[in-house]
Design a protein around this motif. Sequence first.
Motif, PDB file in Angstrom:
ATOM      1  N   PRO A 137       0.799  -1.230   0.000  1.00 12.47           N
ATOM      2  CA  PRO A 137       0.000   0.000   0.000  1.00 12.47           C
ATOM      3  C   PRO A 137       0.833   1.281   0.000  1.00 12.47           C
ATOM      4  N   ALA A 138       1.989   1.263   0.640  1.00 13.81           N
ATOM      5  CA  ALA A 138       2.813   2.478   0.643  1.00 13.81           C
ATOM      6  C   ALA A 138       3.298   2.785  -0.772  1.00 13.81           C
ATOM      7  N   ALA A 139       3.712   1.749  -1.474  1.00  8.46           N
ATOM      8  CA  ALA A 139       4.134   1.939  -2.872  1.00  8.46           C
ATOM      9  C   ALA A 139       2.951   2.397  -3.727  1.00  8.46           C
ATOM     10  N   GLY A 167     -10.935  -4.133   2.349  1.00  7.85           N
ATOM     11  CA  GLY A 167     -11.389  -3.137   3.319  1.00  7.85           C
ATOM     12  C   GLY A 167     -10.526  -3.033   4.563  1.00  7.85           C
ATOM     13  N   ARG A 168      -9.671  -4.025   4.785  1.00  4.20           N
ATOM     14  CA  ARG A 168      -8.907  -4.024   6.038  1.00  4.20           C
ATOM     15  C   ARG A 168      -7.903  -2.875   6.069  1.00  4.20           C
ATOM     16  N   LYS A 169      -7.561  -2.496   7.291  1.00  4.37           N
ATOM     17  CA  LYS A 169      -6.813  -1.251   7.544  1.00  4.37           C
ATOM     18  C   LYS A 169      -5.508  -1.147   6.748  1.00  4.37           C
ATOM     19  N   GLN A 170      -4.875  -2.259   6.472  1.00  5.21           N
ATOM     20  CA  GLN A 170      -3.578  -2.181   5.784  1.00  5.21           C
ATOM     21  C   GLN A 170      -3.705  -1.494   4.416  1.00  5.21           C
ATOM     22  N   PRO A 173      -4.124   3.311   3.265  1.00  7.70           N
ATOM     23  CA  PRO A 173      -3.317   4.343   2.592  1.00  7.70           C
ATOM     24  C   PRO A 173      -3.711   4.527   1.119  1.00  7.70           C
ATOM     25  N   ILE A 174      -4.182   3.463   0.484  1.00  8.74           N
ATOM     26  CA  ILE A 174      -4.633   3.583  -0.913  1.00  8.74           C
ATOM     27  C   ILE A 174      -5.875   4.459  -0.985  1.00  8.74           C
ATOM     28  N   PHE A 175      -6.801   4.228  -0.066  1.00  5.82           N
ATOM     29  CA  PHE A 175      -8.040   5.021  -0.085  1.00  5.82           C
ATOM     30  C   PHE A 175      -7.749   6.484   0.261  1.00  5.82           C
ATOM     31  N   ALA A 232     -15.423   6.090   6.720  1.00  5.60           N
ATOM     32  CA  ALA A 232     -14.208   6.860   7.004  1.00  5.60           C
ATOM     33  C   ALA A 232     -13.810   7.760   5.832  1.00  5.60           C
ATOM     34  N   PHE A 233     -14.164   7.340   4.608  1.00  6.74           N
ATOM     35  CA  PHE A 233     -13.810   8.123   3.408  1.00  6.74           C
ATOM     36  C   PHE A 233     -15.090   8.444   2.636  1.00  6.74           C
TER      37      PHE A 233
END
Lengths: 350, 352
Positions: A137-139, A167-170, A173-175, A232-233
């Motif tokens: 997700p960071a990439a 949907g999981r928290k990891q 960052p993409i969302f 959340a978004f």
Amino acid sequence: MSIIDCDIHPSMASPAALYPWLPARWREHWGEYGTRLRQGLSSSLPYPRMTPAACRLDAAPPRGGPAGSDLDYMRSTHLDPLGIEMGVLQPLGALNHQRNLEFATALCSAANDWQREEWCAREPRLRASIVLPQDDPAACAREIARRAQDKAFLQISLSPRTEQPLGRKQHWPIFQAAVACDLPIGIHVIGYGYHAFTGGGWPSFYFEEYVSNVQAFQAVLTSLVMEGVFEAFPTLRVTLIEGGLAWVPALCWRLDRAWARMRSELPQVKRPPSEYIRQQVWFTTQPIEEPERPGDLVPLLELVGWDRVLFSTDYPHWDQDDPRYAFKVQLPPGRREQIMAGNARALYRL
Amino acid sequence: MRIDCDIHPALPSLTALLPYLDAYWQDQVVSRGIDRQALDLTCYPPRAPLTARPDWRPAAGLPGASLDALREHVLDRYDIQIGILNLVHGLLAFHSDDLCAALCRAANDWLAAEWLDREPRLRASILVPMESPALAVAEIERRAADQRFVQVLLLVQGEAPWGRRQHWPIYATAEKHGLAVGIHAGSLFRHPPSSVGWHSYFAEDYVLQSQAFESALLSLLTEGVFQQHPGLKVVLIESGVTWLPGFLTRINKTWRGMRPEVPWMNEKPAETVRRHVRLTAQPLDAPADPAVLGAVLEQLGSDDMLLLATDYPHWQFDGDAVLPEGIPVRMAAGLFAANAMATYPRLAETLA
């Protein structure tokens, strides 16, 4: 009538198509180790398609190369004759699912450059999807930020199948990155080998593998809603591409019932799940639903929401929909125009 | 007449099965402490809201454990003449086929002695070690002479899709004895509950069960189980119902394009489903608008498919609303009993 085709698959004539944007280190890696996925066959599918590469036989370019690899042929057989005003590219293949995450990141970035230079720069009707190494997700967030200001890119592309439910928290960052640049996320059916294609094990046939995309979409939508992603978004927009839509109303009813019963488990979901889906999720048409009584399509689209449905052809695949023949019933006045282009214009802010 | 096709008795603990185990398994179960383990299934947390309706939850003990309570809550209250017991229990989840088979044998004998012998309105499903076709067949054969057992019970998610050929001996044996095959919601979690991985919440697992039924049904169809076993009836239990019309739409169209891969599928899959597949009507997963529910159920294209069920003691409905509003009157007629009589031929034999 205007037509915006929300699902066109460009293909690479060979891996060399990506070489101009792939560092030497990864070109060599590709040559030496090939693609490493989560399945027994390294570079072909363990569920053989009904046609070679799942493509229409008449989509093979006369000049050679696989279907979908020749822009001129795409123009003369698809964009021009069908009067497609705009087409959204959706590259598939072994890009985002590489087990080597650095390789996946390099491949996805190269595929984004390739869409931009080889397709969008040469054909103003085409727009690109930001392909992402979704298991990092960071990439993903970095790649989104790198492409966000480039008008060639219309959406962010993800697969419904990931190591852990989307949907999981990891994956948040993409969302976060998607919302920050106000690009919708297009989730296209694909994704191999992370887990069995059904919760009851591996099926035998391509027939089942094909239909299992419908269950994968229901599962990924369930995950996004129940994890509270839409809560959340609230500006996040998600399109589910090529998974049909006949399942949407029943899933909404079931989600709402489960939510009402198990609210103590789901404090992050503040409203009935169907409300989030109605406001933040879109669905493409192909392969269009064909109920036994064709007229049942109209109340189905009414339940899904006329403003939620986007036309797509899936060119050049074998199960492609032709805009002239896809709908087997007369749609109410104005609805056809809405599905063919109006909804896409609103979603993609064209 | 009313036939309730999904009632869940509770096994208070494995201790209750000890009298029905042979000496070897008694020793195994006691010396290894299996009888003192909690054998709750992950798919039915005993204290989750769904697992027991509040007014059916006893002050002490497990909901569904008392025959008197079952009489009061269901059989008498809803005027049920026949109720089919489906014991859904963690004993199915052991990896040892031998242990699982021993516990299934004991559980079936316990059901016969503690429930069927004491209440003539009850019938039951045969529990089998579902990952061992040979042992499952042996258990069906052992119990088949007792006409009060009307069905073989499987959970919808095991190790391999239900249509795959290794499972066929189960279907052959069920067909031979006039037993339906009941596929009940629930998973052994030999795989994540969906192809997108391990979901976080119980509510998700439960929602996803409908998709599990879609996959299981498609497997039975594509592998040709119904062509091979023309007399077989499969009952989808606690599957939800409203997902089916949309699913039939999808697989009918897919079949048109993919027939060459599965040449034995010699008719539109919806037709096969209408002939061979039945669903219990709780939960229906009904929309709020009864008119919409009616329209969706009309798309089933058959009045013969739905079976009355309370899903006792699970919390699917409140008060006396065994069925939600909106079921077409014409469909309700068969739903109360006639569809079940046609699905479970053994019911007619035991009533006669």
